[in-house]
Design an enzyme around this catalytic site. Structure first.
Site, PDB file in Angstrom:
ATOM      1  N   HIS A  41       0.855  -1.188   0.000  1.00 52.66           N
ATOM      2  CA  HIS A  41       0.000   0.000   0.000  1.00 52.66           C
ATOM      3  C   HIS A  41       0.885   1.231   0.000  1.00 52.66           C
ATOM      4  O   HIS A  41       1.931   1.259   0.639  1.00 52.66           O
ATOM      5  CB  HIS A  41      -0.893   0.007   1.249  1.00 52.66           C
ATOM      6  N   ASP A  71     -14.472   3.706   7.297  1.00 48.45           N
ATOM      7  CA  ASP A  71     -13.389   4.480   6.679  1.00 48.45           C
ATOM      8  C   ASP A  71     -13.888   5.231   5.456  1.00 48.45           C
ATOM      9  O   ASP A  71     -13.500   6.368   5.214  1.00 48.45           O
ATOM     10  CB  ASP A  71     -12.215   3.581   6.284  1.00 48.45           C
ATOM     11  N   ARG A 109     -13.265  13.655   6.254  1.00 49.23           N
ATOM     12  CA  ARG A 109     -11.958  14.283   6.523  1.00 49.23           C
ATOM     13  C   ARG A 109     -11.500  15.093   5.328  1.00 49.23           C
ATOM     14  O   ARG A 109     -10.910  16.163   5.459  1.00 49.23           O
ATOM     15  CB  ARG A 109     -10.917  13.206   6.860  1.00 49.23           C
ATOM     16  N   SER A 114      -6.866   4.670   9.116  1.00 48.28           N
ATOM     17  CA  SER A 114      -7.551   4.519   7.831  1.00 48.28           C
ATOM     18  C   SER A 114      -6.860   3.459   6.965  1.00 48.28           C
ATOM     19  O   SER A 114      -7.493   2.536   6.435  1.00 48.28           O
ATOM     20  CB  SER A 114      -7.564   5.885   7.123  1.00 48.28           C
ATOM     21  N   LYS A 150      -8.055  -0.941   6.560  1.00 51.31           N
ATOM     22  CA  LYS A 150      -8.354  -1.563   5.267  1.00 51.31           C
ATOM     23  C   LYS A 150      -7.416  -2.750   5.002  1.00 51.31           C
ATOM     24  O   LYS A 150      -7.836  -3.790   4.504  1.00 51.31           O
ATOM     25  CB  LYS A 150      -8.232  -0.524   4.148  1.00 51.31           C
TER      26      LYS A 150
HETATM   27  N1  URA Z   1      -4.743   6.861   2.378  1.00 50.90           N
HETATM   28  C1  URA Z   1      -5.763   6.299   3.067  1.00 50.90           C
HETATM   29  O1  URA Z   1      -6.249   5.224   2.731  1.00 50.90           O
HETATM   30  N2  URA Z   1      -6.218   6.958   4.147  1.00 50.90           N
HETATM   31  C2  URA Z   1      -5.711   8.129   4.569  1.00 50.90           C
HETATM   32  O2  URA Z   1      -6.173   8.656   5.556  1.00 50.90           O
HETATM   33  C3  URA Z   1      -4.655   8.718   3.832  1.00 50.90           C
HETATM   34  C4  URA Z   1      -4.174   8.045   2.737  1.00 50.90           C
END
Ligand code: URA
Length: 432
Positions: A84, A163, A170, A185, A189
């Protein structure tokens, strides 16, 4: 029963919340019981006061509990790895890493997001491939990872719905760039999607959420702690985002660059990051090899064509046309030339990223549609020596007027000087 206003006030005043209070707030928000305006105020209180390590863990856990989870490893009977990125300009790393790792015999199933603002999203890039389906059922997703070795899809609505809601909130309340919120966040995931080992690419620089190495280190430590708590292996690569990654910025242009890299013909900085990430993912896998051997196998899969063959199988399995001639092409291509001779001292990632957004390659608001054909190819990167009139970059645009405006923006992103800048590798640091 919690009273959200009281929790907002206590967080505003710097208190640490109890586990159950925070859990109820998050689950209540995901259920629609806590309104956006109270959650927005809470996020702003967190922005200024932060969350303790315990609160960050509880927030992450509550976000995961708001939806379904997948046990990929149980479904496949294999250790599954994932990667990621925290988001940057020209970041097409997943597109190249997935088929290379899969060609080395390690399953990689990834759920990706769309871009917002100057950072592009993997899903938008993949959607420039005609026919590519980003929405698979969870059964189709697991079956494809098992049969082809890799799959990249959009996040299903059932996974971490808290999220989805919270990130949207946000984004419009200036509370994205808070470390605990970013860590929760991303890790909610990753943990819900079930990979046992995760390589995180934490971008640092003017085109990233984290502007300094110190901030990137601290975010990495938080994410690693959350992963370990859940029994997963996590490593963070801190990588340069003071200039765009590779040359291409813009969806179909980035798909072509990723494919070229899978063929062994990619730009040096991007190739280095891809192979490094592959080496680490293979070392995390159940192959039982060290990172140097992982890197060697990744290089071999590129050199012998098996990575490209896996790319083709992957794209076709998801309904796409694997041949790059099917990708959309912009009607106008305009050169950006150097006004003087010298060295490229800096190439602002945010400057190029914003120019790409203005061309239509990214979104200014969630409802914007993306033009997959447009973008920028930065031919001269930091450190390059150029003569007056040399082509620094190519702007791919829908109209002459759009090309003209973007060319000015791209030129402004370049800083030319007499002396070369100090060398700076794409991989700045590894946090274990
Ligand atoms: N990527 C994400 O998935 N969440 C965030 O808060 C920032 C970058």
């Amino acid at each position: 029963m919690i009273r959200p206003a009281e929790l907002i006030q206590r967080k505003r005043d710097g208190d640490e919340l109890l586990d159950d209070e925070l859990r109820e707030l998050v689950i209540g928000y995901a259920r629609g019981d806590v309104p956006d305006y109270q959650m927005a105020a809470f996020c702003m209180a967190v922005f200024f006061r932060g969350l303790s390590p315990r609160e960050t863990f509880v927030l992450t856990d509550a976000m995961i509990a708001s939806g379904e989870t997948i046990d990929m490893s149980a479904a496949l009977g294999r250790k599954v790895v994932d990667k990621h990125s925290t988001g940057g300009v020209g970041d097409k790393t997943s597109l190249a890493v997935a088929p290379i790792v899969a060609a080395c015999g390690v399953p990689l199933g990834k759920m990706s997001g769309r871009g917002l603002g100057h950072t592009g999203g993997t899903l938008d890039k993949l959607e420039s491939i005609p026919g590519y389906r980003t929405e698979l059922t969870l059964d189709e997703f697991v079956a494809q990872v098992r049969d082809v070795g890799c799959a990249i899809i959009g996040q299903t609505g059932d996974l971490v719905p808290a999220d989805k809601l919270l990130y949207g909130l946000r984004d419009v309340t200036a509370t994205v760039d808070q470390q605990s919120l970013i860590a929760a966040s991303i890790m909610s995931k990753k943990l819900a999607a079930g990979a046992q080992a995760i390589v995180l690419d934490v971008k640092v620089g003017d085109g990233a959420f984290m502007r300094t190495l110190d901030d990137a280190r601290s975010l990495s430590e938080t994410m690693i702690a959350l992963g370990r708590e859940a029994g997963r292996d996590v490593v963070c690569l801190l990588t340069d985002m003071d200039q765009p990654l590779g040359a291409a910025v813009g969806n179909s242009l980035e798909v072509i660059e990723a494919l070229e890299t899978v063929r062994g013909r990619g730009p040096a900085d991007f190739t280095e990051l891809v192979l490094d990430a592959c080496g680490k993912l293979l070392a995390f896998s159940d192959l039982g090899i060290e990172e140097t051997e992982g890197r060697r196998r990744a290089e071999a899969a590129v050199a012998d064509g098996s990575a490209e063959a896996t790319w083709r199988r992957w794209i076709e399995a998801q309904g796409g046309t694997a041949d790059e001639s099917a990708l959309p092409v912009a009607p106008v291509v305009r050169e950006v030339t150097a006004a003087r001779s010298g060295h490229v001292v800096a190439l602002s990632a945010i400057g190029v990223g914003n120019a790409a957004v203005h061309l239509g390659a990214g979104r200014r608001t969630k409802s914007d549609t993306v033009d997959h054909a447009v973008g920028i190819v930065c031919l001269a990167k930091r450190g390059a020596e150029v003569a007056e009139g040399d082509v620094l970059a190519l702007v791919h645009a829908r109209t002459d007027a759009a090309a003209e405006q973007a060319a000015g923006e791209v030129l402004a992103a370049y800083e030319l000087g007499d002396d070369p800048p100090p060398p700076r590798d794409v991989l700045l640091e590894v946090v274990l």
